[in-house]
Write an enzyme that holds these catalytic residues in place. Structure first.
Site, PDB file in Angstrom:
ATOM      1  N   SER A   1       0.808  -1.222   0.000  1.00  0.00           N
ATOM      2  CA  SER A   1       0.000   0.000   0.000  1.00  0.00           C
ATOM      3  C   SER A   1       0.840   1.270   0.000  1.00  0.00           C
ATOM      4  O   SER A   1       0.383   2.315  -0.470  1.00  0.00           O
ATOM      5  CB  SER A   1      -0.939   0.001   1.213  1.00  0.00           C
ATOM      6  OG  SER A   1      -0.215  -0.164   2.422  1.00  0.00           O
TER       7      SER A   1
ATOM      8  N   GLY B   1      -2.240  -4.119   0.997  1.00  0.00           N
ATOM      9  CA  GLY B   1      -2.404  -5.342   1.761  1.00  0.00           C
ATOM     10  C   GLY B   1      -1.451  -6.461   1.379  1.00  0.00           C
ATOM     11  O   GLY B   1      -1.488  -7.545   1.970  1.00  0.00           O
TER      12      GLY B   1
ATOM     13  N   ASN C   1       3.782  -5.681   5.821  1.00  0.00           N
ATOM     14  CA  ASN C   1       2.544  -6.332   6.260  1.00  0.00           C
ATOM     15  C   ASN C   1       2.814  -7.662   6.955  1.00  0.00           C
ATOM     16  O   ASN C   1       2.071  -8.057   7.861  1.00  0.00           O
ATOM     17  CB  ASN C   1       1.599  -6.540   5.072  1.00  0.00           C
ATOM     18  CG  ASN C   1       0.956  -5.235   4.622  1.00  0.00           C
ATOM     19  OD1 ASN C   1       0.569  -4.408   5.440  1.00  0.00           O
ATOM     20  ND2 ASN C   1       0.866  -5.033   3.323  1.00  0.00           N
TER      21      ASN C   1
ATOM     22  N   ASP D   1      -4.665   7.242   9.666  1.00  0.00           N
ATOM     23  CA  ASP D   1      -4.337   5.936  10.233  1.00  0.00           C
ATOM     24  C   ASP D   1      -2.953   5.906  10.868  1.00  0.00           C
ATOM     25  O   ASP D   1      -2.588   4.953  11.568  1.00  0.00           O
ATOM     26  CB  ASP D   1      -4.478   4.819   9.195  1.00  0.00           C
ATOM     27  CG  ASP D   1      -3.447   4.880   8.068  1.00  0.00           C
ATOM     28  OD1 ASP D   1      -2.509   5.694   8.138  1.00  0.00           O
ATOM     29  OD2 ASP D   1      -3.583   4.097   7.110  1.00  0.00           O
TER      30      ASP D   1
ATOM     31  N   HIS E   1       0.209   5.376   6.790  1.00  0.00           N
ATOM     32  CA  HIS E   1       0.466   5.684   5.381  1.00  0.00           C
ATOM     33  C   HIS E   1       0.718   7.175   5.181  1.00  0.00           C
ATOM     34  O   HIS E   1      -0.040   8.001   5.695  1.00  0.00           O
ATOM     35  CB  HIS E   1      -0.716   5.245   4.517  1.00  0.00           C
ATOM     36  CG  HIS E   1      -0.949   3.772   4.545  1.00  0.00           C
ATOM     37  ND1 HIS E   1      -1.787   3.168   5.460  1.00  0.00           N
ATOM     38  CD2 HIS E   1      -0.441   2.780   3.764  1.00  0.00           C
ATOM     39  CE1 HIS E   1      -1.792   1.856   5.244  1.00  0.00           C
ATOM     40  NE2 HIS E   1      -0.989   1.592   4.224  1.00  0.00           N
TER      41      HIS E   1
END
Length: 204
Positions: free
Chosen positions: A30, A68, A96, A179, A182
């Site tokens: 991402s 993801g 991830n 969040d 990012h």
């Protein structure tokens, strides 16, 4: 007459070969895809392309980021991505895996398998590995071992290393979307500079 035509064609092919753009493939998750941005054009791969072109370098950037994505997922879709020739391959995967607390040996194995496939498909490729970190809540041993994966892979494979892709961005709420993970557009500009320090000299 035939000889002149053959010479002209040879010169034309040589000119095309020397002016062909350098293909740079960003292969990641991402972060590379530009999650949370209004447009993929705000993500650091596009910013890197624009900077290099502004410097007079002929490049073509391909953004193969997928939100993801894990190292295992990246390995599974790699063959499809490598259908096109690549001059510089930038590997940005594993974060991830770390956030999910996946076994580090498996992450390392998957990343090495990706590198091996890239080398087989493009023997003259220049490899760049983007170093990543994970939050300390996973334990000191895990976070330390995770961080070491990237320089170890870079050394083993004679690849260039971006020590930490999110240097100067991670943890700064002004440079990230809500969040906290990012980068926002301002953050991506800094990430692009981190990338350019390593990738720029590789583009001749």
């Amino acid at each position: 007459m035939v000889g002149r035509i053959a010479l002209f064609i040879s010169c034309l092919l040589l000119f095309q070969a020397t002016t062909a753009p350098v293909t740079i493939l960003f292969y990641g998750d991402s972060l590379t895809a530009g999650h949370g941005l209004d447009s993929p054009d705000q993500a650091f791969p596009t910013l890197v392309e624009k900077k290099l072109i502004a410097q007079g370098k002929q490049v073509k950037v391909i953004n193969s980021g997928l939100s993801g994505e894990t190292s295992a997922g990246g390995l599974s879709r790699l063959d499809w991505v490598l259908r096109q020739p690549v001059d510089i391959f930038i590997l940005e995967l594993g974060a991830n895996d770390g956030l999910r607390g996946l076994p580090l040996d498996q992450t390392r194995k998957n990343l090495q398998a990706i590198i091996d496939k890239v080398k087989i498909k493009n023997p003259n490729v220049k490899l760049v590995i983007a170093g990543m970190m994970v939050p300390p809540n996973l334990g000191a041993d895990y976070t330390s071992s995770f961080q070491k994966i990237y320089p170890e892979l870079a050394k083993k494979n004679n690849a260039s290393l971006i020590p930490f892709l999110l240097q100067g961005v991670a943890g700064d709420e002004k440079l990230n979307i809500p969040d906290g993970i990012h980068p926002n557009p301002a953050g991506h500009k800094i990430v692009a500079e981190n990338v350019l320090k390593v990738v720029g000299p590789l583009v001749k």
